[in-house]
Design an enzyme around this catalytic site. Structure first.
Site, mmCIF file in Angstrom:
data_model
loop_
_atom_site.group_PDB
_atom_site.id
_atom_site.type_symbol
_atom_site.label_atom_id
_atom_site.label_comp_id
_atom_site.label_asym_id
_atom_site.label_seq_id
_atom_site.Cartn_x
_atom_site.Cartn_y
_atom_site.Cartn_z
ATOM 1 N N GLU A 31 3.392 3.505 -2.104
ATOM 2 C CA GLU A 31 3.111 2.149 -2.591
ATOM 3 C C GLU A 31 2.604 2.239 -4.020
ATOM 4 O O GLU A 31 1.881 3.183 -4.357
ATOM 5 C CB GLU A 31 2.027 1.485 -1.748
ATOM 6 C CG GLU A 31 2.411 1.267 -0.300
ATOM 7 C CD GLU A 31 1.256 0.673 0.487
ATOM 8 O OE1 GLU A 31 1.253 -0.539 0.693
ATOM 9 O OE2 GLU A 31 0.345 1.427 0.863
ATOM 10 N N HIS A 37 3.071 3.409 11.251
ATOM 11 C CA HIS A 37 4.400 3.320 10.620
ATOM 12 C C HIS A 37 5.103 4.681 10.498
ATOM 13 O O HIS A 37 6.249 4.831 10.909
ATOM 14 C CB HIS A 37 4.290 2.702 9.228
ATOM 15 C CG HIS A 37 3.609 1.371 9.206
ATOM 16 N ND1 HIS A 37 3.886 0.386 10.111
ATOM 17 C CD2 HIS A 37 2.659 0.856 8.383
ATOM 18 C CE1 HIS A 37 3.141 -0.684 9.847
ATOM 19 N NE2 HIS A 37 2.389 -0.418 8.809
ATOM 20 N N ARG A 90 -8.727 -22.389 12.241
ATOM 21 C CA ARG A 90 -10.019 -23.070 12.331
ATOM 22 C C ARG A 90 -10.132 -24.297 11.433
ATOM 23 O O ARG A 90 -11.009 -25.128 11.618
ATOM 24 C CB ARG A 90 -11.139 -22.087 11.979
ATOM 25 C CG ARG A 90 -11.657 -21.370 13.206
ATOM 26 C CD ARG A 90 -12.875 -20.593 12.903
ATOM 27 N NE ARG A 90 -12.713 -19.767 11.699
ATOM 28 C CZ ARG A 90 -13.601 -18.887 11.289
ATOM 29 N NH1 ARG A 90 -14.718 -18.731 11.943
ATOM 30 N NH2 ARG A 90 -13.396 -18.160 10.208
ATOM 31 N N LYS A 100 -1.286 5.114 -1.951
ATOM 32 C CA LYS A 100 -1.362 3.910 -2.777
ATOM 33 C C LYS A 100 -1.419 4.319 -4.243
ATOM 34 O O LYS A 100 -1.759 5.456 -4.552
ATOM 35 C CB LYS A 100 -2.623 3.131 -2.413
ATOM 36 C CG LYS A 100 -2.564 2.551 -1.014
ATOM 37 C CD LYS A 100 -3.608 1.491 -0.816
ATOM 38 C CE LYS A 100 -3.450 0.799 0.514
ATOM 39 N NZ LYS A 100 -2.233 -0.026 0.599
ATOM 40 N N HIS A 136 6.250 -3.678 11.761
ATOM 41 C CA HIS A 136 7.403 -4.270 11.086
ATOM 42 C C HIS A 136 8.370 -3.223 10.542
ATOM 43 O O HIS A 136 9.518 -3.536 10.266
ATOM 44 C CB HIS A 136 6.963 -5.256 9.994
ATOM 45 C CG HIS A 136 6.301 -4.626 8.831
ATOM 46 N ND1 HIS A 136 4.963 -4.323 8.806
ATOM 47 C CD2 HIS A 136 6.785 -4.242 7.643
ATOM 48 C CE1 HIS A 136 4.676 -3.778 7.644
ATOM 49 N NE2 HIS A 136 5.754 -3.717 6.913
#
Ligand code: NAD
Length: 484
Positions: free
Chosen positions: A216, A240, A51, A331, A178
Site C-alpha cells: 500500500e 487477506h 445511531r 504501508k 473482500h
C-alpha cells in the site's frame, strides 16, 4: 461476448452502520451498480440503520451524495439513481440499546431473503446478533454479513464465533474478506482447476517458490490509534494474505461448493509450519522530511507495532515440501500494488548455452491496481542476431477476446453482497478457518511481543527494510518489482 446478468431473488438488506465510511464508499455504490446492471430487483429494500436521527428522505439524500462522490458521472444515470433511491429506507437504531428495533422488525417483509450487514465496529457484532434474535428480526432465510477484523487473537475469535452461533447457524454467517471477491482471485481457481496445463506443474517438482505481495502507498493516517493495536500481521496477513496463500496452495476441491473449497483451504492453514523468527522481517515506516513517520502518527512514541512484514512460510505436505512461500505487506511503500506470483523452476538444461542467462516461467495474478493475469514465457527475441532469449508476458486477462463487458468487472464488494443474497458461502471464511489462522498467527505475535522486538525502520516510498530483500537473497532469489 455479452455478459449474462442473472437477477438475484427479492431481498431486504439492512446495513448496520449505513452512514459509515464503508457503507458510503463500497456497499451502497456496489449495490447501485448491481441495480443498474439489472441484477438487484427493483422491489428489493435497502434499510440503513445507524445511531443518527434521520428520516427516510434525508437518508436517501445521503445515499445520493455517496453515489455522486464514489461513482463516475457516466456510471450513474439520473433515472436509475432515482429508481434506486426508491428502494432505500432508514431506521435510527442503537446496537447497544433497545430503541428502533420494533420499527426495524415492522419494516422487514416475510418470504424474501433477509440480510443484515454488520458494517460497524467489531464490539457491536455480538450485541447486534443478540438483538436481531431477541426482536424477532432473524428468520430461516436470514443471513448476517460480518466485516473484518474477526477477533484480534484466537480467544476473541472463538468468543465471537460462539456469540454469533448462539443466534445463527454457521450457514447463515458470512465472514467477509473482500480479497476473495476479486475477479482475478477467482480466476486463479479457474486457471488452476479448469485447465489441464497448470495443475500438473503446480507442486514442489516444478514450482521454485511463491511470492504474495500486498503493498500500500498510504500510511495509517487518521487511523493510527486503531492500527497501532493491530499491525500488519493482524490487519493483513492473518486474513487477506492467508486467504490468497490458501487458494494458491490448496488441493483441488471435489466440487466448487462452499464446504469443499473451505475444507481444502483449512488443510493448508493447518499444514503451515511454525515460522522461525529469523524468517520474519518487521518494519515501521519513517518520513523524516515531512515528520509523518509511523511513530509520529500513533499515540505511543515507543510503539513496536509493525507497518510492514515479510516472511517465509512452509506448507508441510507432499505437494509443497521444500517450496518457500514468501509473503510481504506494508504501508507507505513505493506503490499500491498487489500480486501473487508463482515462480517456476529453471529448465533442467539449457540447450542455448550459459550466456543466455536464467529464464523462468512466472504466473502472476495481479489484484491491484489493474486486475489481471500474466504468464511469463521464454521466447526468442525477434529479429536477426542469433538465438537471444527474452521472457515476455502472455496476457491471460483476455479482456479483448471477451469484449468490453469483461473490462467492467464488478467490484469485490458488489459480487460478495450478491453472493450473500444468493446464499453462496464459497467466497466467505468459515469459522474454523478463521480460528485456524489465528492459532497459527498468535504464537508469532506473542513471540515478538515477549522479546520486545523493535521493527526495523524503512523509508516512505521504499520497498520495506533492506533485510526483507535478504530474506530471499540468502537463497539466490529476489522479490519481484513493485511497480507504480
Ligand atoms: P465508521 O466509523 O465510518 O462507521 C461506523 C458506523 O456505525 C456509523 O454508521 C455509525 O453511525 C454506526 N454506529 C456506531 N455506533 C453504533 C451503535 N451503537 N449502534 C448503531 N450504529 C452505530 O466505520 P467504517 O469505516 O464504515 O467501518 C465499519 C466496519 O467495517 C468496521 O468493522 C471496520 O473494521 C470494517 N471495515 C471498514 C473498511 C473501510 O474501508 N472503511 C474496510 C474494511 C473493513
Amino acid at each position: 461476448m455479452v455478459s449474462r446478468v442473472i437477477p438475484v431473488d427479492d431481498f431486504d438488506l439492512v446495513i448496520f452502520g449505513g452512514t459509515g465510511d464503508l457503507a458510503r464508499r463500497k456497499i451502497l455504490p456496489g449495490l447501485f451498480r448491481r441495480f443498474h446492471a439489472g441484477q438487484m430487483p427493483s422491489t428489493s429494500r435497502i434499510i440503513g440503520a445507524a445511531r443518527s436521527e434521520m428520516d427516510q428522505a434525508t437518508y436517501q439524500k445521503e445515499v445520493a451524495g455517496a453515489l455522486e462522490e464514489f461513482l463516475p458521472k457516466d456510471a450513474r444515470p439520473k433515472d436509475q439513481i432515482d429508481a434506486f433511491l426508491d428502494c432505500i429506507d432508514y431506521v435510527k437504531i442503537d446496537a447497544m440499546g433497545e430503541g428502533g428495533w420494533s420499527e426495524l422488525s415492522s419494516k422487514l417483509r416475510s418470504g424474501v431473503v433477509r440480510a443484515f450487514y454488520f458494517s460497524v465496529a467489531p464490539s457491536l457484532f455480538g450485541p447486534l446478533a443478540e438483538r436481531l434474535h431477541g426482536h424477532s428480526c432473524a428468520g430461516p432465510k436470514c443471513r448476517i454479513v460480518v466485516e473484518k477484523p474477526f477477533g484480534r487473537d484466537l480467544e476473541s475469535a472463538k468468543a465471537l464465533n460462539k456469540t454469533l452461533r448462539d443466534h445463527f447457524d454457521e450457514g447463515q454467517i458470512y465472514r467477509i474478506d473482500h480479497y476473495l471477491g476479486k475477479e482475478t482471485v477467482q480466476n486463479l481457481m479457474a486457471v488452476r482447476f479448469g485447465n489441464v496445463l497448470f495443475e500438473p506443474l503446480w507442486n514442489a517438482q516444478y514450482v521454485d517458490h511463491v511470492q504474495i505481495t500486498v503493498s500500500e502507498s498510504v500510511g495509517v493516517e487518521g487511523r493510527g490509534a486503531y492500527y497501532d493495536k493491530s499491525g500488519a500481521m493482524r490487519d493483513m496477513v492473518q486474513n487477506h494474505l492467508m486467504q490468497l496463500l490458501c487458494l494458491t496452495a490448496m488441493e483441488p476441491p471435489s466440487r466448487f461448493d462452499p464446504d469443499a473449497v473451505r475444507d481444502e483451504k483449512l488443510k493448508v492453514i493447518r499444514a503451515l509450519d511454525p515460522v522461525d523468527p529469523a524468517d520474519i522481517v518487521r518494519g515501521q515506516y519513517t518520513d523524516p522530511k515531512k515528520g509523518r513517520g509511523y511513530l509520529e502518527q500513533v499515540e505511543d512514541p515507543d510503539s513496536i507495532t509493525e507497518s510492514f512484514i515479510a516472511m517465509k512460510l512452509s506448507v508441510s505436505n507432499w505437494r509443497w515440501a521444500g517450496v518457500p512461500f514468501y509473503l510481504r505487506t506494508g504501508k507507505r511503500m513505493k506503490a499500491r500494488y498487489s500480486e501473487i506470483a508463482v515462480v517456476f523452476k529453471d529448465a533442467p538444461h539449457s540447450i542455448f548455452g550459459q550466456d543466455q542467462g536464467r529464464h523462468r516461467n512466472v504466473l502472476t495474478i495481479r489484484l491491484q491496481p489493474n486486475e489481471g493475469m500474466d504468464l511469463f514465457v521464454t521466447i526468442k527475441e525477434p529479429g536477426p542476431g542469433g538465438m537471444r532469449l527474452v521472457d515476455l508476458p502472455l496476457d491471460m486477462t483476455f479482456a479483448d477476446a471477451l469484449g468490453p463487458e469483461a473490462a467492467d468487472v464488478p467490484d469485490a464488494y458488489e459480487r460478495l453482497i450478491m453472493d450473500v443474497i444468493r446464499g453462496n458461502q464459497t467466497l466467505f471464511m468459515r469459522g474454523d478457518e478463521v480460528e485456524a489462522a489465528w492459532a497459527w498467527t498468535d504464537p508469532l505475535i506473542e513471540g515478538w511481543t515477549e522479546r520486545r522486538e523493535k521493527p526495523l525502520p524503512y523509508e516512505t516510498g521504499s520497498t520495506g527494510p533492506e533485510e526483507a530483500a535478504m530474506l530471499l537473497h540468502r537463497t539466490g532469489r529476489r522479490w519481484r518489482e513493485i511497480r507504480p
